[in-house]
Every structure is written in structure tokens, then in C-alpha cells.
Design an enzyme around this catalytic site. Structure first.
Site, PDB file in Angstrom:
ATOM      1  N   THR A 159       4.495   1.448 -11.549  1.00 35.70           N
ATOM      2  CA  THR A 159       4.585   2.703 -12.298  1.00 35.70           C
ATOM      3  C   THR A 159       5.906   3.362 -11.906  1.00 35.70           C
ATOM      4  O   THR A 159       6.248   3.417 -10.726  1.00 35.70           O
ATOM      5  CB  THR A 159       3.405   3.634 -11.958  1.00 35.70           C
ATOM      6  OG1 THR A 159       2.181   2.985 -12.317  1.00 35.70           O
ATOM      7  CG2 THR A 159       3.506   4.950 -12.691  1.00 35.70           C
ATOM      8  N   ILE A 183       2.665   6.811  -6.346  1.00 39.41           N
ATOM      9  CA  ILE A 183       2.430   6.161  -7.633  1.00 39.41           C
ATOM     10  C   ILE A 183       2.508   4.653  -7.390  1.00 39.41           C
ATOM     11  O   ILE A 183       3.137   4.200  -6.441  1.00 39.41           O
ATOM     12  CB  ILE A 183       3.422   6.622  -8.733  1.00 39.41           C
ATOM     13  CG1 ILE A 183       4.886   6.446  -8.314  1.00 39.41           C
ATOM     14  CG2 ILE A 183       3.162   8.058  -9.141  1.00 39.41           C
ATOM     15  CD1 ILE A 183       5.888   6.850  -9.392  1.00 39.41           C
ATOM     16  N   ASP A 184       1.838   3.894  -8.235  1.00 37.94           N
ATOM     17  CA  ASP A 184       1.743   2.453  -8.029  1.00 37.94           C
ATOM     18  C   ASP A 184       3.110   1.770  -8.098  1.00 37.94           C
ATOM     19  O   ASP A 184       4.046   2.291  -8.701  1.00 37.94           O
ATOM     20  CB  ASP A 184       0.820   1.821  -9.076  1.00 37.94           C
ATOM     21  CG  ASP A 184      -0.604   2.336  -8.982  1.00 37.94           C
ATOM     22  OD1 ASP A 184      -1.012   2.735  -7.879  1.00 37.94           O
ATOM     23  OD2 ASP A 184      -1.293   2.348 -10.017  1.00 37.94           O
ATOM     24  N   LYS A 185       3.168   0.590  -7.512  1.00 40.90           N
ATOM     25  CA  LYS A 185       4.415  -0.185  -7.451  1.00 40.90           C
ATOM     26  C   LYS A 185       5.081  -0.306  -8.822  1.00 40.90           C
ATOM     27  O   LYS A 185       6.276  -0.072  -8.972  1.00 40.90           O
ATOM     28  CB  LYS A 185       4.114  -1.582  -6.888  1.00 40.90           C
ATOM     29  CG  LYS A 185       5.307  -2.514  -6.865  1.00 40.90           C
ATOM     30  CD  LYS A 185       4.891  -3.934  -6.495  1.00 40.90           C
ATOM     31  CE  LYS A 185       6.047  -4.904  -6.675  1.00 40.90           C
ATOM     32  NZ  LYS A 185       5.631  -6.305  -6.512  1.00 40.90           N
ATOM     33  N   ARG A 232      -5.093   4.144 -14.809  1.00 42.19           N
ATOM     34  CA  ARG A 232      -5.308   2.761 -15.239  1.00 42.19           C
ATOM     35  C   ARG A 232      -6.799   2.443 -15.379  1.00 42.19           C
ATOM     36  O   ARG A 232      -7.223   1.812 -16.352  1.00 42.19           O
ATOM     37  CB  ARG A 232      -4.637   1.810 -14.248  1.00 42.19           C
ATOM     38  CG  ARG A 232      -3.124   2.018 -14.178  1.00 42.19           C
ATOM     39  CD  ARG A 232      -2.512   1.358 -12.950  1.00 42.19           C
ATOM     40  NE  ARG A 232      -2.614  -0.092 -13.010  1.00 42.19           N
ATOM     41  CZ  ARG A 232      -2.282  -0.894 -11.995  1.00 42.19           C
ATOM     42  NH1 ARG A 232      -1.837  -0.376 -10.850  1.00 42.19           N
ATOM     43  NH2 ARG A 232      -2.392  -2.199 -12.116  1.00 42.19           N
TER      44      ARG A 232
END
EC number: 5.4.99.-
Length: 288
Positions: free
Chosen positions: A126, A122-124, A222
Site C-alpha cells: 500500500t 500501512i501494508d508493504k 482489504r
């Protein structure tokens, strides 16, 4: 045309900032000579040579960093990743990642020295749940489940705008943006990507959604939300400047489900969003 802009169009694998650094470090020559500035204007007949230096090898090392463990046994580890933490080491983030914390916490039997145990990311900015494989049996099983879409990954998001419909499905292929190499975008002939959403609550200018991933592409939620005109609030990359103030996008991986690699038992976990997410929801309810 500026040299950095020209090369950004010509070389797919380099971002504009990487090109600017190569120019600054005199790894890009025009007619055999380094240029004084990145804004050099190319002219017809210029001979441009680009030398990309060898990357220093990155290897994940154990670091004593707090880790929020939701579940653990001999095969799998389920962790709640905080906002602001990168999942694994990479250029620009060589350490202090989730992987560094995991390696300190337990032994991971995996040949991958950069992403040991990592089967999805998962993104930084998130927050939320990730499953980690502690051995090859677990890694093979969890990756197969991701491929077959048999696992469960549900997110909460605060997005811009309101909806007429209660539920929806976004089926739009994703790939690297042709306009900005740091971004993903809906592109023709991109990789298959499907996101399902359900509207949980509507406020004056925002909505709270539950989102379910059918596929797991980079920045999928996103980009898909931006694509349908409802970007995730606080998103610095895909959202508007006038948005909710927070620590990046208001996106949280709330629920994770999978079949246990050894026992084949169905396992499901849920965690609440971080305080800033809950406080913002409370504020939106008050204003509504």
C-alpha cells in the site's frame, strides 16, 4: 493428518511455513526423533515436542534510502511511502524499511529500537502517507489522536465490481483467520473495526472508492472490502486471481490529517497515487 497441518491447528502463534522450517531444522521431534519430511502423518499416541529457538534481536539502523518527505518540523515528519516498502524491521524484513530510511534522514528520540517514531502503519504494497513522531511529546499526542479517532485517514482504492449505493459503512469485527493464520478475517468477538466508503467512479468490472478509516486494524480495508464482495484489485492475499496487474493491491493512503502535537494547529496533507495506479485508472476509463 500431516504433522505441519496438525501443529498449525494446535499452535496459534506459528504459521505453517514457520512450522515447516522448525521441522526442517530438527526443532520438532516425534517420539524423540526428528522426522524426515514435513508430510509425516501423525498417528494416535505420537509424542511431539516443539523447540522454538530464541529470535535474534532486531534493531533498526540508519540506511541511506531515498525518502519522499511531504512535511517536517521539530516534532513530526510526514512521508509518502512507496509501494513495496515495509514500514519497520521484522522477521523476514530486517532492513531496507521505511524506519531505516527515516533514521538516516533525521534524529528520532524514541526508546523503541525496532519501531522508533512509528505510530501507525500501512501494508508493504500500500502506498501513501504516514505520520512519524520525532519525540515523546509527538508520539503521545499522535497515538492519543488515533485512539480517540480524531485524526483523518482517507484512502483511494480500485475494487472489483459495481455498487448500487453511493456511500456505505462497514462495521465488522476483525481478528486472525481460523483458516489461514497469515490472514485477518471478520470473526465473532474480533476487534471493533469500522470503514466508511464513497463510490467516486464506476467502470465495467471495477469501481474507484474513497475510503475513510474510523479504526486502524491490520489489513482492515482489504478484509472489509473482501467481506462485502468487493475485494481490492491486485490484492494477492484477499483478492481473486483474475484481477488487475500491478505491484500488489491498488490501495493508496491519499489524505492524512491530525492536530499538531505542539501548536495544536490542524494539519492536512494529500498526495497523488503512484504512476501504476493512475495509469490503470486511465486504462479503465478508456475501456469503459
Amino acid at each position: 493428518m500431516r504433522l505441519d497441518a496438525y501443529l498449525n491447528d494446535e499452535i496459534d502463534d506459528l504459521t505453517r511455513s514457520q512450522i515447516q522450517k522448525l521441522i526442517k531444522d530438527e526443532n520438532i521431534l516425534v517420539n524423540g526423533q526428528p522426522v524426515a519430511k514435513t508430510g509425516y502423518k501423525v498417528v494416535s499416541g505420537d509424542k511431539i515436542s516443539v523447540t522454538i529457538p530464541e529470535e535474534q534481536p532486531i534493531e533498526a539502523v540508519a540506511q541511506n534510502i531515498p525518502l519522499d518527505v511531504v512535511y517536517e518540523d521539530q516534532d513530526v515528519l510526514v512521508v509518502n511511502k512507496p509501494q513495496g516498502m515495509v514500514v519497520h524491521p521484522a522477521a523476514g524484513h530486517p532492513d531496507k524499511t521505511l524506519v531505516n530510511a527515516i533514521l538516516y534522514h533525521c534524529q528520532i528520540n524514541d526508546d523503541d529500537v525496532i519501531r522508533p517514531g512509528i505510530v501507525h502503519r500501512i501494508d508493504k504494497d500500500t502506498s501513501g502517507l504516514l505520520m512519524v513522531a520525532k519525540n515523546n511529546l509527538a508520539k503521545q499526542s499522535l497515538m492519543e489522536q488515533l485512539k480517540e479517532k480524531s485524526n483523518l485517514r482517507e484512502y483511494l482504492a480500485i475494487v472489483h465490481g459495481n455498487f448500487k449505493e453511493k456511500t456505505g459503512k462497514i462495521n465488522a469485527p476483525l481478528g486472525r483467520s481460523k483458516v489461514d493464520r497469515k490472514k485477518q478475517a471478520v470473526v465473532e468477538n474480533g476487534r471493533h473495526a469500522v470503514t466508511h466508503f464513497e463510490v467516486l467512479k464506476q467502470f465495467e468490472n471495477y469501481s474507484l472508492l474513497k475510503l475513510k478509516l474510523e479504526t486502524g486494524r491490520t489489513h482492515q480495508i482489504r478484509v472489509h472490502m473482501q467481506y462485502i464482495g468487493h475485494p481490492v484489485a491486485g490484492d494477492p492475499l484477499y483478492g481473486p486471481k483474475n484481477t488487475l496487474k500491478g505491484n500488489g493491491q491498488f490501495l493508496h493512503a491519499k489524505t492524512l490529517g491530525f492536530e499538531h502535537p505542539r501548536t495544536h494547529e490542524w494539519m492536512e496533507f494529500s498526495v497523488e497515487p503512484p504512476k501504476i495506479f493512475l495509469d490503470t485508472l486511465k486504462q479503465l476509463r478508456t475501456e469503459h
